[in-house]
Write a protein that holds these residues in place. Structure first.
Motif, PDB file in Angstrom:
ATOM      1  N   UNK A   5       0.589  -1.158   0.230  1.00 39.98           N
ATOM      2  CA  UNK A   5       0.028   0.113   0.006  1.00 39.98           C
ATOM      3  C   UNK A   5       0.810   1.015   0.130  1.00 39.98           C
ATOM      4  N   UNK A   6       1.859   1.247   1.018  1.00 43.77           N
ATOM      5  CA  UNK A   6       2.800   2.479   0.843  1.00 43.77           C
ATOM      6  C   UNK A   6       3.532   2.730  -0.665  1.00 43.77           C
ATOM      7  N   UNK A   7       3.569   1.260  -1.341  1.00 41.45           N
ATOM      8  CA  UNK A   7       4.538   1.805  -2.620  1.00 41.45           C
ATOM      9  C   UNK A   7       2.839   2.082  -3.730  1.00 41.45           C
ATOM     10  N   UNK A   8       2.234   2.101  -3.382  1.00 44.47           N
ATOM     11  CA  UNK A   8       0.771   2.089  -4.233  1.00 44.47           C
ATOM     12  C   UNK A   8       0.629   3.863  -3.433  1.00 44.47           C
ATOM     13  N   UNK A   9       1.345   4.880  -2.940  1.00 41.37           N
ATOM     14  CA  UNK A   9       0.698   5.781  -2.807  1.00 41.37           C
ATOM     15  C   UNK A   9       1.824   6.135  -2.829  1.00 41.37           C
ATOM     16  N   UNK A  10       3.822   6.056  -2.841  1.00 39.04           N
ATOM     17  CA  UNK A  10       4.201   6.600  -3.214  1.00 39.04           C
ATOM     18  C   UNK A  10       4.679   6.686  -4.915  1.00 39.04           C
ATOM     19  N   UNK A  11       4.390   6.019  -5.500  1.00 41.87           N
ATOM     20  CA  UNK A  11       4.130   5.336  -6.882  1.00 41.87           C
ATOM     21  C   UNK A  11       2.928   5.560  -7.968  1.00 41.87           C
ATOM     22  N   UNK A  61      -4.947 -23.484  -4.783  1.00 37.52           N
ATOM     23  CA  UNK A  61      -5.654 -21.852  -4.042  1.00 37.52           C
ATOM     24  C   UNK A  61      -4.991 -21.370  -2.875  1.00 37.52           C
ATOM     25  N   UNK A  62      -5.239 -19.749  -2.964  1.00 37.76           N
ATOM     26  CA  UNK A  62      -4.679 -18.757  -2.406  1.00 37.76           C
ATOM     27  C   UNK A  62      -5.092 -17.525  -2.118  1.00 37.76           C
ATOM     28  N   UNK A  63      -4.946 -17.417  -0.981  1.00 37.12           N
ATOM     29  CA  UNK A  63      -5.792 -16.350  -0.400  1.00 37.12           C
ATOM     30  C   UNK A  63      -5.371 -14.728  -1.168  1.00 37.12           C
ATOM     31  N   UNK A  64      -5.424 -13.984  -2.162  1.00 36.74           N
ATOM     32  CA  UNK A  64      -5.565 -13.049  -2.124  1.00 36.74           C
ATOM     33  C   UNK A  64      -5.947 -11.276  -1.895  1.00 36.74           C
ATOM     34  N   UNK A  65      -5.362 -10.255  -1.293  1.00 35.44           N
ATOM     35  CA  UNK A  65      -6.249  -9.255  -1.523  1.00 35.44           C
ATOM     36  C   UNK A  65      -6.134  -7.737  -2.155  1.00 35.44           C
ATOM     37  N   UNK A  66      -6.573  -7.579  -2.484  1.00 38.05           N
ATOM     38  CA  UNK A  66      -6.543  -5.845  -2.672  1.00 38.05           C
ATOM     39  C   UNK A  66      -7.311  -5.072  -3.020  1.00 38.05           C
ATOM     40  N   UNK A  67      -6.749  -3.713  -3.555  1.00 33.30           N
ATOM     41  CA  UNK A  67      -7.519  -2.994  -3.556  1.00 33.30           C
ATOM     42  C   UNK A  67      -8.858  -2.760  -4.409  1.00 33.30           C
ATOM     43  N   UNK A  68     -10.252  -2.515  -3.968  1.00 38.59           N
ATOM     44  CA  UNK A  68     -11.167  -2.563  -4.952  1.00 38.59           C
ATOM     45  C   UNK A  68     -11.390  -2.416  -6.519  1.00 38.59           C
ATOM     46  N   UNK A  94      -9.340   5.589   0.060  1.00 38.24           N
ATOM     47  CA  UNK A  94     -10.502   5.875   2.052  1.00 38.24           C
ATOM     48  C   UNK A  94     -10.935   4.324   1.763  1.00 38.24           C
ATOM     49  N   UNK A  95     -10.555   3.173   1.048  1.00 36.65           N
ATOM     50  CA  UNK A  95     -10.791   1.896   1.062  1.00 36.65           C
ATOM     51  C   UNK A  95     -10.409   1.400   2.146  1.00 36.65           C
ATOM     52  N   UNK A  96      -8.516   1.771   1.658  1.00 38.02           N
ATOM     53  CA  UNK A  96      -8.156   0.882   2.835  1.00 38.02           C
ATOM     54  C   UNK A  96      -7.918   1.407   4.054  1.00 38.02           C
ATOM     55  N   UNK A  97      -8.267   2.487   3.861  1.00 38.56           N
ATOM     56  CA  UNK A  97      -8.424   3.718   5.542  1.00 38.56           C
ATOM     57  C   UNK A  97      -9.598   3.132   6.258  1.00 38.56           C
ATOM     58  N   UNK A  98     -10.474   2.938   5.368  1.00 39.82           N
ATOM     59  CA  UNK A  98     -11.768   2.450   6.538  1.00 39.82           C
ATOM     60  C   UNK A  98     -11.927   0.852   6.206  1.00 39.82           C
ATOM     61  N   UNK A  99     -11.187  -0.081   5.901  1.00 42.88           N
ATOM     62  CA  UNK A  99     -10.807  -1.212   5.775  1.00 42.88           C
ATOM     63  C   UNK A  99     -11.692  -1.933   4.951  1.00 42.88           C
ATOM     64  N   UNK A 100     -12.105  -1.423   4.140  1.00 44.78           N
ATOM     65  CA  UNK A 100     -13.451  -2.061   3.025  1.00 44.78           C
ATOM     66  C   UNK A 100     -11.852  -2.565   1.499  1.00 44.78           C
ATOM     67  N   UNK A 151      -8.441  -0.486  -8.493  1.00 40.58           N
ATOM     68  CA  UNK A 151      -7.807  -0.692  -9.022  1.00 40.58           C
ATOM     69  C   UNK A 151      -7.574  -1.888  -9.253  1.00 40.58           C
ATOM     70  N   UNK A 152      -7.345  -2.763  -8.755  1.00 38.79           N
ATOM     71  CA  UNK A 152      -7.508  -3.952  -8.688  1.00 38.79           C
ATOM     72  C   UNK A 152      -6.049  -4.694  -8.450  1.00 38.79           C
ATOM     73  N   UNK A 153      -5.344  -3.428  -7.313  1.00 35.71           N
ATOM     74  CA  UNK A 153      -3.901  -3.323  -6.698  1.00 35.71           C
ATOM     75  C   UNK A 153      -4.145  -4.469  -5.860  1.00 35.71           C
ATOM     76  N   UNK A 154      -2.567  -5.895  -6.081  1.00 32.97           N
ATOM     77  CA  UNK A 154      -3.148  -6.653  -5.226  1.00 32.97           C
ATOM     78  C   UNK A 154      -2.085  -6.147  -3.850  1.00 32.97           C
ATOM     79  N   UNK A 155      -2.194  -6.365  -2.437  1.00 34.64           N
ATOM     80  CA  UNK A 155      -2.266  -5.550  -1.179  1.00 34.64           C
ATOM     81  C   UNK A 155      -0.293  -7.372  -0.636  1.00 34.64           C
ATOM     82  N   UNK A 156      -1.467  -8.610  -1.353  1.00 34.52           N
ATOM     83  CA  UNK A 156      -0.898  -9.305  -0.927  1.00 34.52           C
ATOM     84  C   UNK A 156      -1.058 -11.150  -1.225  1.00 34.52           C
ATOM     85  N   UNK A 157      -1.016 -12.266  -1.404  1.00 32.38           N
ATOM     86  CA  UNK A 157      -1.121 -13.396  -1.768  1.00 32.38           C
ATOM     87  C   UNK A 157      -0.480 -14.879  -0.774  1.00 32.38           C
TER      88      UNK A 157
END
Length: 209
Positions: free
Chosen positions: A61-67, A190-197, A135-141, A199-205
């Motif tokens: 998420x920090x990379x997403x903000x910075x870049x 099978x993987x658990x993926x976590x992403x932003x709604x 906003x989605x990341x900050x609010x946990x959505x 941009x579909x930016x992946x946060x973890x796999x």
């Protein structure tokens, strides 16, 4: 007389060569300093990026903000900030009575500010979507799913490397920044993926055991 002229010419030539070599040396020193600074900056950026990759969700998420938000939208954000600052200064000068022509400033200032903000918006890349993701990341959505990764590929595109994932339901994700576990993919697992709604930016796999 001729000898004096000859000696004088030689001395002038030597002096000129010394000055030339001195300038060459200074230019060489400046070039060396610039090279060292560039190498240090690149090394620092790579080190920070490597450290952030180990933080998984928060690091991505920090990379997403910075870049994606700040760097890509740098000029657009700068114009938007200038426009916003201009509005604040106009209000301050009008209220404090320091404006030489308050009436003119009251319409000219906001007009220029709107032009700057408008240009900033045009130069910004997907800024609205990025703000929604923040906003989605900050609010946990954010979105967390359990999926099957059917196909995984690493593709080089110019200066960047893209990690591409094709899920069992046909959806595709493309990630530009390296993250923890982003490369160690076993197709069909099978993987658990976590992403932003937005941009579909992946946060973890994470692999499901």
């Amino acid at each position: 007389m001729i000898e004096e002229i000859f000696v004088g010419t030689v001395l002038i030539t030597i002096k000129g060569l010394e000055n030339f070599m001195g300038r060459r040396q200074k230019q060489s020193d400046y070039t060396a300093i610039e090279t060292i600074v560039v190498v240090l900056v690149i090394s620092f950026i790579l080190f920070i990026s490597w450290q952030l990759s180990g933080l998984e969700d928060r690091g991505q998420f920090i990379k997403f903000i910075a870049y994606d938000v700040l760097f890509i939208n740098m000029y657009g954000l700068l114009l938007i900030l200038l426009g916003s600052a201009l509005i604040v200064f106009c209000i301050y000068f009008i209220i404090s009575g320091k404006a030489a022509d308050p009436k003119r400033l009251a319409w000219l200032g906001p007009l220029l500010a709107l032009i700057l903000i408008g240009l900033g918006g045009l130069l910004s890349h997907n800024l609205k979507g990025n703000l929604i993701d923040i906003t989605s990341y900050v609010t946990g959505n954010t979105v967390t799913e359990e999926v099957v990764i059917e196909k995984f590929a690493i593709r080089s595109g110019g200066e960047h490397t893209f990690y591409e994932y094709t899920l069992a339901d046909g959806r595709e994700f493309s990630e530009r920044y390296r993250g923890k576990g982003f490369r160690r993919i076993e197709e069909g697992r099978v993987y658990v993926i976590h992403y932003l709604p937005k941009s579909k930016k992946l946060l973890s796999i994470r692999l499901v055991d």
